[in-house]
Write a protein that holds these residues in place. Structure first.
Motif, PDB file in Angstrom:
ATOM      1  N   PHE A   1      51.462  30.357  36.732  1.00 41.14           N
ATOM      2  CA  PHE A   1      50.193  30.730  36.115  1.00 41.14           C
ATOM      3  C   PHE A   1      50.312  32.134  35.554  1.00 41.14           C
ATOM      4  O   PHE A   1      50.830  33.035  36.211  1.00 41.14           O
ATOM      5  CB  PHE A   1      49.054  30.748  37.152  1.00 41.14           C
ATOM      6  N   ASN A   2      49.816  32.315  34.353  1.00 38.72           N
ATOM      7  CA  ASN A   2      49.729  33.650  33.782  1.00 38.72           C
ATOM      8  C   ASN A   2      48.335  34.187  34.086  1.00 38.72           C
ATOM      9  O   ASN A   2      47.339  33.481  33.913  1.00 38.72           O
ATOM     10  CB  ASN A   2      49.967  33.611  32.273  1.00 38.72           C
ATOM     11  N   ILE A   3      48.250  35.409  34.540  1.00 41.86           N
ATOM     12  CA  ILE A   3      46.953  36.053  34.755  1.00 41.86           C
ATOM     13  C   ILE A   3      46.584  36.739  33.442  1.00 41.86           C
ATOM     14  O   ILE A   3      47.229  37.699  33.044  1.00 41.86           O
ATOM     15  CB  ILE A   3      47.013  37.054  35.923  1.00 41.86           C
ATOM     16  N   ASP A   4      45.570  36.203  32.759  1.00 43.25           N
ATOM     17  CA  ASP A   4      45.149  36.751  31.457  1.00 43.25           C
ATOM     18  C   ASP A   4      44.435  38.083  31.609  1.00 43.25           C
ATOM     19  O   ASP A   4      44.516  38.937  30.732  1.00 43.25           O
ATOM     20  CB  ASP A   4      44.223  35.771  30.733  1.00 43.25           C
ATOM     21  N   SER A   5      43.700  38.231  32.698  1.00 46.12           N
ATOM     22  CA  SER A   5      42.914  39.436  32.914  1.00 46.12           C
ATOM     23  C   SER A   5      42.804  39.661  34.414  1.00 46.12           C
ATOM     24  O   SER A   5      42.635  38.709  35.175  1.00 46.12           O
ATOM     25  CB  SER A   5      41.522  39.241  32.305  1.00 46.12           C
ATOM     26  N   LEU A   6      42.902  40.926  34.815  1.00 49.62           N
ATOM     27  CA  LEU A   6      42.804  41.265  36.233  1.00 49.62           C
ATOM     28  C   LEU A   6      42.099  42.602  36.369  1.00 49.62           C
ATOM     29  O   LEU A   6      42.503  43.592  35.751  1.00 49.62           O
ATOM     30  CB  LEU A   6      44.198  41.348  36.865  1.00 49.62           C
ATOM     31  N   ALA A   7      41.024  42.621  37.127  1.00 52.08           N
ATOM     32  CA  ALA A   7      40.300  43.862  37.415  1.00 52.08           C
ATOM     33  C   ALA A   7      40.101  43.935  38.922  1.00 52.08           C
ATOM     34  O   ALA A   7      39.709  42.946  39.551  1.00 52.08           O
ATOM     35  CB  ALA A   7      38.951  43.875  36.706  1.00 52.08           C
ATOM     36  N   VAL A   8      40.396  45.084  39.499  1.00 52.61           N
ATOM     37  CA  VAL A   8      40.317  45.265  40.947  1.00 52.61           C
ATOM     38  C   VAL A   8      39.553  46.550  41.233  1.00 52.61           C
ATOM     39  O   VAL A   8      39.768  47.564  40.571  1.00 52.61           O
ATOM     40  CB  VAL A   8      41.725  45.361  41.582  1.00 52.61           C
ATOM     41  N   GLY A   9      38.687  46.504  42.222  1.00 54.82           N
ATOM     42  CA  GLY A   9      37.978  47.710  42.624  1.00 54.82           C
ATOM     43  C   GLY A   9      37.312  47.514  43.972  1.00 54.82           C
ATOM     44  O   GLY A   9      37.289  46.396  44.511  1.00 54.82           O
ATOM     45  N   PRO A  10      36.770  48.579  44.518  1.00 58.44           N
ATOM     46  CA  PRO A  10      36.090  48.488  45.815  1.00 58.44           C
ATOM     47  C   PRO A  10      34.930  47.499  45.756  1.00 58.44           C
ATOM     48  O   PRO A  10      34.243  47.394  44.739  1.00 58.44           O
ATOM     49  CB  PRO A  10      35.567  49.904  46.058  1.00 58.44           C
ATOM     50  N   ALA A  11      34.726  46.785  46.854  1.00 60.28           N
ATOM     51  CA  ALA A  11      33.628  45.819  46.956  1.00 60.28           C
ATOM     52  C   ALA A  11      32.455  46.464  47.683  1.00 60.28           C
ATOM     53  O   ALA A  11      32.445  47.670  47.947  1.00 60.28           O
ATOM     54  CB  ALA A  11      34.098  44.558  47.670  1.00 60.28           C
ATOM     55  N   GLU A  12      31.482  45.644  48.034  1.00 59.60           N
ATOM     56  CA  GLU A  12      30.254  46.134  48.655  1.00 59.60           C
ATOM     57  C   GLU A  12      30.450  46.636  50.079  1.00 59.60           C
ATOM     58  O   GLU A  12      29.650  47.413  50.583  1.00 59.60           O
ATOM     59  CB  GLU A  12      29.168  45.046  48.615  1.00 59.60           C
ATOM     60  N   SER A  13      31.503  46.204  50.750  1.00 58.00           N
ATOM     61  CA  SER A  13      31.772  46.617  52.132  1.00 58.00           C
ATOM     62  C   SER A  13      32.988  47.528  52.174  1.00 58.00           C
ATOM     63  O   SER A  13      33.987  47.269  51.496  1.00 58.00           O
ATOM     64  CB  SER A  13      32.045  45.392  53.014  1.00 58.00           C
ATOM     65  N   TRP A  14      32.916  48.569  53.007  1.00 59.04           N
ATOM     66  CA  TRP A  14      34.048  49.476  53.151  1.00 59.04           C
ATOM     67  C   TRP A  14      35.266  48.689  53.640  1.00 59.04           C
ATOM     68  O   TRP A  14      35.148  47.828  54.506  1.00 59.04           O
ATOM     69  CB  TRP A  14      33.708  50.592  54.142  1.00 59.04           C
ATOM     70  N   GLY A  15      36.419  48.976  53.059  1.00 57.14           N
ATOM     71  CA  GLY A  15      37.649  48.316  53.469  1.00 57.14           C
ATOM     72  C   GLY A  15      37.908  46.999  52.762  1.00 57.14           C
ATOM     73  O   GLY A  15      38.869  46.300  53.082  1.00 57.14           O
ATOM     74  N   HIS A  16      37.056  46.650  51.798  1.00 60.38           N
ATOM     75  CA  HIS A  16      37.236  45.415  51.029  1.00 60.38           C
ATOM     76  C   HIS A  16      37.331  45.747  49.545  1.00 60.38           C
ATOM     77  O   HIS A  16      36.727  46.709  49.075  1.00 60.38           O
ATOM     78  CB  HIS A  16      36.067  44.449  51.240  1.00 60.38           C
TER      79      HIS A  16
END
Length: 176
Positions: free
Chosen positions: A28-43
């Motif tokens: 699978f090719n990942i066309d788009s990927l965005a990562v950042g902190p979520a609503e809970s600390w440590g996630h």
């Protein structure tokens, strides 16, 4: 078919690498990927756009669920979701062309975030179609640089499907 996945993970070293490796091993090719902190600390929340048929994606989703550090996986493709992307666009801007560029900035509700003698840098947020449309209209002026975040998305709490609203907005209502 393109699928938008929202993956909640424990924020630990190597989690992203394991997820990317899983997709790579499956071809699978990942066309788009965005990562950042979520609503809970440590996630962290990963929003990824991948292409594949429903069956193959179901298999990859099941394997994602089995990975250490993966808490939840949601395929947002067929459920109501809010989707946005950010693009920074540096465009050649002579004094003669600035007025036309600024008119387009206004129409697309973009922002001018930097101005130089021969260029302007724009910020635009919206669905990917809006970004592509602005990019095409700016191309004749001369695009110098582009940076895009990739799509970020969350399931709509209201459950309202705006895609359905777009389809019905063009139809006329007949009085009963």
């Amino acid at each position: 078919m393109k699928h938008t996945l929202s993956v909640l993970v424990e924020d630990e070293s190597g989690a992203l690498s394991r997820i990317a490796g899983l997709f790579s091993r499956r071809g699978f090719n990942i066309d788009s990927l965005a990562v950042g902190p979520a609503e809970s600390w440590g996630h962290s929340r990963l929003t990824m756009v991948v292409e594949g048929d429903d069956h193959a994606l179901e298999q990859v989703t099941k394997q994602l669920d089995k990975l250490i550090n993966v808490l939840t996986v949601v395929d947002l493709t067929s459920i109501p979701a809010v989707e946005r992307e950010l693009m920074l666009l540096k465009v050649a801007a002579s004094p003669e062309s600035r007025s036309a560029i600024f008119d387009l900035v206004h129409v697309f509700r973009a922002k001018v975030v930097d101005v130089a003698d021969d260029a302007v840098t724009l910020e635009v947020v919206g669905d990917p179609g809006k970004l592509v449309a602005l990019e095409r209209l700016m191309a004749p002026f001369g695009i110098l640089e582009i940076a895009r975040t990739g799509k970020v998305a969350l399931e709509r709490a209201s459950g309202v499907n705006t895609e359905l609203l777009k389809v019905t907005a063009g139809t006329k209502r007949v009085p009963a």
